[in-house]
Design an enzyme around this catalytic site. Structure first.
Site, PDB file in Angstrom:
ATOM      1  N   ASP A 187      71.949  41.260  13.436  1.00 45.86           N
ATOM      2  CA  ASP A 187      70.553  41.632  13.679  1.00 45.86           C
ATOM      3  C   ASP A 187      69.648  40.758  12.808  1.00 45.86           C
ATOM      4  O   ASP A 187      69.613  40.902  11.584  1.00 45.86           O
ATOM      5  CB  ASP A 187      70.350  43.119  13.345  1.00 45.86           C
ATOM      6  CG  ASP A 187      68.969  43.591  13.747  1.00 45.86           C
ATOM      7  OD1 ASP A 187      67.964  42.950  13.343  1.00 45.86           O
ATOM      8  OD2 ASP A 187      68.870  44.583  14.481  1.00 45.86           O
ATOM      9  N   ARG A 190      63.207  46.115  20.798  1.00 47.67           N
ATOM     10  CA  ARG A 190      64.146  46.391  21.860  1.00 47.67           C
ATOM     11  C   ARG A 190      64.614  47.828  21.734  1.00 47.67           C
ATOM     12  O   ARG A 190      65.175  48.196  20.709  1.00 47.67           O
ATOM     13  CB  ARG A 190      65.351  45.455  21.654  1.00 47.67           C
ATOM     14  CG  ARG A 190      65.839  44.842  22.884  1.00 47.67           C
ATOM     15  CD  ARG A 190      66.838  43.752  22.652  1.00 47.67           C
ATOM     16  NE  ARG A 190      67.935  44.031  21.745  1.00 47.67           N
ATOM     17  CZ  ARG A 190      69.162  43.556  21.927  1.00 47.67           C
ATOM     18  NH1 ARG A 190      69.432  42.824  22.979  1.00 47.67           N
ATOM     19  NH2 ARG A 190      70.106  43.781  21.055  1.00 47.67           N
ATOM     20  N   ASP A 223      66.961  42.566  10.563  1.00 47.55           N
ATOM     21  CA  ASP A 223      67.557  43.261   9.412  1.00 47.55           C
ATOM     22  C   ASP A 223      68.034  42.267   8.360  1.00 47.55           C
ATOM     23  O   ASP A 223      67.875  42.493   7.161  1.00 47.55           O
ATOM     24  CB  ASP A 223      68.731  44.130   9.876  1.00 47.55           C
ATOM     25  CG  ASP A 223      68.261  45.422  10.525  1.00 47.55           C
ATOM     26  OD1 ASP A 223      67.055  45.732  10.437  1.00 47.55           O
ATOM     27  OD2 ASP A 223      69.100  46.108  11.133  1.00 47.55           O
ATOM     28  N   THR A 237      68.137  51.443  26.033  1.00 48.81           N
ATOM     29  CA  THR A 237      67.950  50.754  27.320  1.00 48.81           C
ATOM     30  C   THR A 237      67.984  49.234  27.174  1.00 48.81           C
ATOM     31  O   THR A 237      68.101  48.526  28.175  1.00 48.81           O
ATOM     32  CB  THR A 237      66.583  51.127  27.917  1.00 48.81           C
ATOM     33  OG1 THR A 237      65.564  50.620  27.022  1.00 48.81           O
ATOM     34  CG2 THR A 237      66.417  52.637  28.060  1.00 48.81           C
TER      35      THR A 237
HETATM   36  C1  PRP Z   1      65.499  41.120  18.320  1.00 46.74           C
HETATM   37  C2  PRP Z   1      65.117  39.660  18.354  1.00 46.74           C
HETATM   38  C3  PRP Z   1      64.459  39.517  19.695  1.00 46.74           C
HETATM   39  C4  PRP Z   1      65.232  40.490  20.533  1.00 46.74           C
HETATM   40  C5  PRP Z   1      66.192  39.711  21.382  1.00 46.74           C
HETATM   41  O1  PRP Z   1      64.408  41.887  17.991  1.00 46.74           O
HETATM   42  O2  PRP Z   1      64.325  39.272  17.277  1.00 46.74           O
HETATM   43  O3  PRP Z   1      63.081  39.827  19.696  1.00 46.74           O
HETATM   44  O4  PRP Z   1      65.959  41.355  19.650  1.00 46.74           O
HETATM   45  O5  PRP Z   1      66.845  40.550  22.269  1.00 46.74           O
HETATM   46  P1  PRP Z   1      66.608  40.470  23.833  1.00 46.74           P
HETATM   47  O6  PRP Z   1      66.628  39.018  24.204  1.00 46.74           O
HETATM   48  O7  PRP Z   1      67.778  41.229  24.401  1.00 46.74           O
HETATM   49  O8  PRP Z   1      65.307  41.133  24.156  1.00 46.74           O
HETATM   50  P2  PRP Z   1      64.507  43.478  17.800  1.00 46.74           P
HETATM   51  O9  PRP Z   1      64.217  44.172  19.087  1.00 46.74           O
HETATM   52  O10 PRP Z   1      65.800  43.822  17.142  1.00 46.74           O
HETATM   53  O11 PRP Z   1      63.279  43.809  16.877  1.00 46.74           O
HETATM   54  P3  PRP Z   1      62.936  43.326  15.377  1.00 46.74           P
HETATM   55  O12 PRP Z   1      62.430  41.911  15.500  1.00 46.74           O
HETATM   56  O13 PRP Z   1      61.872  44.272  14.983  1.00 46.74           O
HETATM   57  O14 PRP Z   1      64.173  43.415  14.531  1.00 46.74           O
HETATM   58  N1  URA Z   2      68.736  40.751  18.465  1.00 41.05           N
HETATM   59  C1  URA Z   2      69.317  40.357  17.307  1.00 41.05           C
HETATM   60  O1  URA Z   2      68.700  40.426  16.228  1.00 41.05           O
HETATM   61  N2  URA Z   2      70.575  39.885  17.344  1.00 41.05           N
HETATM   62  C2  URA Z   2      71.268  39.788  18.504  1.00 41.05           C
HETATM   63  O2  URA Z   2      72.431  39.332  18.480  1.00 41.05           O
HETATM   64  C3  URA Z   2      70.657  40.215  19.686  1.00 41.05           C
HETATM   65  C4  URA Z   2      69.392  40.682  19.629  1.00 41.05           C
END
Ligand code: PRP
Ligand code: URA
Length: 215
Positions: free
Chosen positions: A206, A110, A209, A114
């Site tokens: 997160d 994400r 993380d 944006t």
């Molecule tokens: C997080 C999560 C989802 C996304 C959800 O991933 O694991 O994939 O955010 O958010 P959304 O519904 O608003 O799209 P992130 O983009 O943080 O990536 P990561 O898995 O690499 O930590």
């Molecule tokens: N992605 C995450 O990991 N946590 C949230 O709360 C939203 C998006």
């Protein structure tokens, strides 16, 4: 299990063990090791519910005492598709209950400005159109990542798609209902909403993380 008239595309696992485990995940002082274990346990339970109506067929079974008509899963093996990176944390638990499952991957992150998903990797079995698909991602927030991942899977032919999330926001569930009404979603918790940065409230922070210790 709980259904919600506002979200016909959603099943919330309604079970004291699930609520207990999700709330342990939420605690900010839950260490990475425990967090990973809880994600695994919840993923197994979500995969169990999400596969409740897999098609079956009769098969002759010989026990030490007699032969009878038993049951086996019909058709090609399920494909688990974690959305990278955080979805990886759910594979071990889902695999424990569906050990023969194949594993595809869709890589999205994400954009922090944006909040739009950016695709960086996709790899699924070439016959994915013949297989049930279970998409795995701990968080369904705005729904942008999930919707984009499912676009990727549908472009590659996937048709029988379900999704499992640990925690969802109503905004993401609504977005999925609009973009992909054919995809049923199984969650351990449906939370209150999103904050201004697209984080789920009360949420767990997160997920990537916390799973991988990169905070
Ligand atoms: C997080 C999560 C989802 C996304 C959800 O991933 O694991 O994939 O955010 O958010 P959304 O519904 O608003 O799209 P992130 O983009 O943080 O990536 P990561 O898995 O690499 O930590
Ligand atoms: N992605 C995450 O990991 N946590 C949230 O709360 C939203 C998006």
């Amino acid at each position: 299990m709980q259904t919600d008239p506002r979200h016909p595309n959603l099943t919330v696992l309604d079970h004291p063990l699930v609520r207990h485990k999700v709330d342990r995940l939420r605690m900010s002082d839950t260490p990475t090791k425990t967090f990973k274990e809880l994600v695994k346990e919840l993923s197994l339970l979500l995969a169990y519910e999400a596969t409740r109506d897999l098609p079956v067929e009769d098969v002759p079974i010989s026990t030490p005492l007699e032969t009878f008509t038993g049951t086996q899963i019909r058709g090609k093996k399920t494909v688990l598709v974690p959305i990278l990176r955080a979805g990886l944390g759910m594979v071990a638990g889902a695999h424990e209950i569906i050990p023969a499952a194949r594993v595809g991957h869709v890589g999205l992150y994400r954009d922090e400005e944006t909040l739009e998903p950016v695709e960086y990797y996709a790899n699924v079995p070439s016959d994915v159109e013949e297989r049930p698909v279970l998409v795995l991602d701990p968080m369904l927030a705005t729904g942008g990542s999930a919707s984009a991942a499912i676009d990727v899977l549908k472009k590659r032919g996937a048709r029988r798609i379900r999704m499992a999330n640990l925690v969802a926001a109503p905004e993401g569930v609504t977005r999925m209902g609009e973009d992909h009404p054919d995809v049923h979603i199984f969650v351990a918790a449906l939370d209150r909403g999103l904050n201004g940065n697209g984080y789920i409230l009360p949420g767990l922070g997160d997920a990537g993380d916390r799973l991988f210790g990169t905070r």
